[in-house]
Design a protein around this motif. Structure first.
Motif, short mmCIF file in Angstrom:
data_model
loop_
_atom_site.label_atom_id
_atom_site.label_comp_id
_atom_site.label_asym_id
_atom_site.label_seq_id
_atom_site.Cartn_x
_atom_site.Cartn_y
_atom_site.Cartn_z
N THR A 178 0.83 -1.21 0.00
CA THR A 178 0.00 0.00 0.00
C THR A 178 0.86 1.25 0.00
OG1 THR A 178 -1.70 -1.19 1.24
CG2 THR A 178 -1.87 1.20 1.18
N LEU A 179 1.95 1.24 0.76
CA LEU A 179 2.82 2.41 0.88
C LEU A 179 3.72 2.61 -0.33
CD1 LEU A 179 4.01 2.25 4.60
CD2 LEU A 179 2.87 4.19 3.51
N MET A 180 3.96 1.56 -1.10
CA MET A 180 4.96 1.61 -2.14
C MET A 180 4.77 2.78 -3.10
SD MET A 180 7.73 0.36 -3.19
CE MET A 180 7.78 -1.11 -2.18
N ASN A 181 5.82 3.57 -3.23
CA ASN A 181 5.92 4.69 -4.18
C ASN A 181 5.12 5.93 -3.81
OD1 ASN A 181 7.74 3.37 -5.91
ND2 ASN A 181 6.07 2.35 -6.98
N VAL A 182 4.38 5.92 -2.68
CA VAL A 182 3.65 7.13 -2.31
C VAL A 182 4.61 8.24 -1.87
CG1 VAL A 182 1.57 5.89 -1.66
CG2 VAL A 182 3.30 6.38 0.08
N GLY A 183 5.82 7.87 -1.49
CA GLY A 183 6.79 8.87 -1.03
C GLY A 183 7.92 9.09 -2.02
N LYS A 184 7.68 8.83 -3.29
CA LYS A 184 8.77 8.89 -4.27
C LYS A 184 9.36 10.28 -4.43
CE LYS A 184 5.57 9.19 -8.20
NZ LYS A 184 5.16 8.53 -9.47
N ASN A 185 8.61 11.31 -4.05
CA ASN A 185 9.13 12.68 -4.15
C ASN A 185 9.53 13.24 -2.79
OD1 ASN A 185 8.69 12.88 -6.98
ND2 ASN A 185 6.52 13.27 -6.60
N LEU A 186 9.59 12.39 -1.77
CA LEU A 186 9.90 12.84 -0.42
C LEU A 186 11.34 12.53 -0.05
CD1 LEU A 186 6.68 11.68 1.48
CD2 LEU A 186 7.12 13.85 0.32
N VAL A 187 11.96 13.45 0.69
CA VAL A 187 13.32 13.25 1.20
C VAL A 187 13.27 13.50 2.70
CG1 VAL A 187 15.73 13.99 1.13
CG2 VAL A 187 14.35 14.00 -0.97
N PHE A 188 13.58 12.48 3.49
CA PHE A 188 13.55 12.57 4.94
C PHE A 188 14.95 12.80 5.49
CE2 PHE A 188 9.99 9.25 4.47
CZ PHE A 188 9.04 10.24 4.27
N CYS A 189 15.01 13.53 6.60
CA CYS A 189 16.28 13.77 7.29
C CYS A 189 16.02 13.64 8.79
CB CYS A 189 16.81 15.16 6.95
SG CYS A 189 18.48 15.49 7.54
#
Length: 408
Positions: A178-189
């Motif tokens: 379900t989560l796969m690729n939903v954050g493809k434009n996100l960068v976490f630090c």
């Protein structure tokens, strides 16, 4: 101000390519000197990392001797600020009084094994690519984990050990799908996270297709910060840079909520409000400032730094000031010229009010040192008709998202 390095003492795992037993046995005199410098640095490391040395780009360009490790005279986000050493000790201030001065990048110093020509190799054993640390950092396709392991652009899709460990047995297949690729434009630090929290963040990023950056960089979308029982986060360079750039500063609970829900949940409920110095409202104020296209926090402010600052600490302060739209005045001549220029700009004379680096100094001597630093700043301020401010004023203003004019 504490940093991730200060809180968790992350050691650099550095694996240069080996060239046979003879090379391992023969350490050059230069390598021994560098190791001695690194050992000496530990005594001052708390202060050097006080703002969270992430190697942010310095706004000041000076004539500079090349780094003893990478042989480059350039200073960048990947290299960190320059540091100077003589006789195994860091030099703070004028280097002209010393002979045989060695200049090194902060990150080269922390990532060097002391062997001539050492390179940072791709984590994949079959890959022969190697890079200097600052060079690798400036290659967008390279990917890092939390321990200075590197994957080259060709192997960026492979997993680090921390990602494999985090993923093992933690999430069922349905939620990961379900989560796969939903954050493809996100960068976490991550900021001041524990080991378990780092593993959880890496697992979340792996499941959602997001990227985790060890250091602050301009494309970071979310800083995930550890919080205490009061919901306060540690004041780090990453948090302050997120505020100035209008990025999310969220508690770890947001990551947990997303993992539980199997999709990204709204960030507002998890936005950090308070830091461990009592400042509040900075993250939201920073976001709204960017959303409303409002002037930057330090627009129309000029800053003249005076007195003793550890070089890396000052470099981070300069980075914060310029990111916030402030102007740096480097010399007294420029200070004089600015006094004749735009009268609408407020000029601040900044002195170092942190005396924690003066170990072994008694209360009486510390009081004397305080008077000397404040007196020197006041002399300059009175000469040109400017205001004196402690360096902490800069941090407090950013942390609460507004100018603390009452404390000037």
């Amino acid at each position: 101000m504490a940093t991730d390095a200060t809180n968790h003492r992350n050691s650099v795992r550095y694996s240069p390519k080996r060239h046979g037993a003879s090379g391992a046995k023969c350490q050059t005199n230069e390598g021994k000197k560098r190791k001695k410098i690194i050992d000496k640095l530990n005594d001052a490391k708390e202060k050097i990392n006080d703002l969270g040395v992430s190697g942010g780009q310095s706004s000041v360009v000076l004539d500079q001797s090349p780094c003893a490790f990478c042989h480059s005279s350039k200073q960048s986000e990947g290299s960190g600020p320059f540091m100077a050493f003589a006789q195994g000790k860091e030099i703070v201030g004028n280097v002209d009084n010393f002979s045989n001065v060695i200049h090194v990048h902060f990150k080269c110093l922390h990532c060097s094994c002391g062997e001539k020509g050492a390179g940072l190799g791709c984590y994949m054993k079959s890959c022969q690519r190697t890079y200097h640390v600052p060079c690798a950092y400036n290659i967008p396709g390279c990917r890092w984990d939390d321990g200075y392991l590197l994957l080259c652009p060709s192997h960026a899709s492979d997993k680090f050990p921390s990602e494999l460990k985090a993923k093992s047995g933690k999430q069922d297949t349905e939620k990961s799908t379900t989560l796969m690729n939903v954050g493809k434009n996100l960068v976490f630090c991550g900021s001041a996270l524990s080991s378990d929290e780092k593993f959880a963040l890496a697992d979340f990023a792996s499941s959602s297709g997001a990227v985790v950056s060890k250091f602050w960089r301009n494309d970071v979308t979310h800083v995930i910060a550890a919080t205490d029982s009061n919901g306060a986060c540690t004041r780090t360079l990453k948090v302050l840079m997120a505020i100035l750039n209008g990025k999310w500063v969220l508690a770890m609970e947001w990551v947990k909520a997303c993992m539980e829900a199997g999709h990204l949940v709204k960030e507002e409920l998890y936005e950090v409000v308070l830091d461990n110095h009592g400042s509040s409202g900075g993250p939201k104020a920073g976001r709204l400032r960017i959303q409303n296209n409002a002037p930057k926090l330090f627009s129309n402010l000029r800053f003249y730094f005076i007195g003793d600052f550890v070089q890396a600490f000052k470099a981070d302060l300069l980075n914060l000031v310029t990111t916030a739209g402030g102007t740096i005045i480097e010399t007294k001549d420029q200070l004089w010229l600015s006094s004749k220029a735009n009268a609408n700009q407020l000029t601040l004379v900044v002195y170092n009010a942190d005396f924690s680096d003066n170990l072994g100094v008694g209360d009486e001597d510390e009081d004397s040192l305080k008077c000397q630093r404040l007196g020197a700043a006041e002399d300059v301020a009175q000469e040109f008709g400017y205001r004196v401010v402690r360096h902490i004023w800069i941090l407090e203003s950013i942390a609460c998202g507004l100018l603390c004019l009452d404390s000037l």
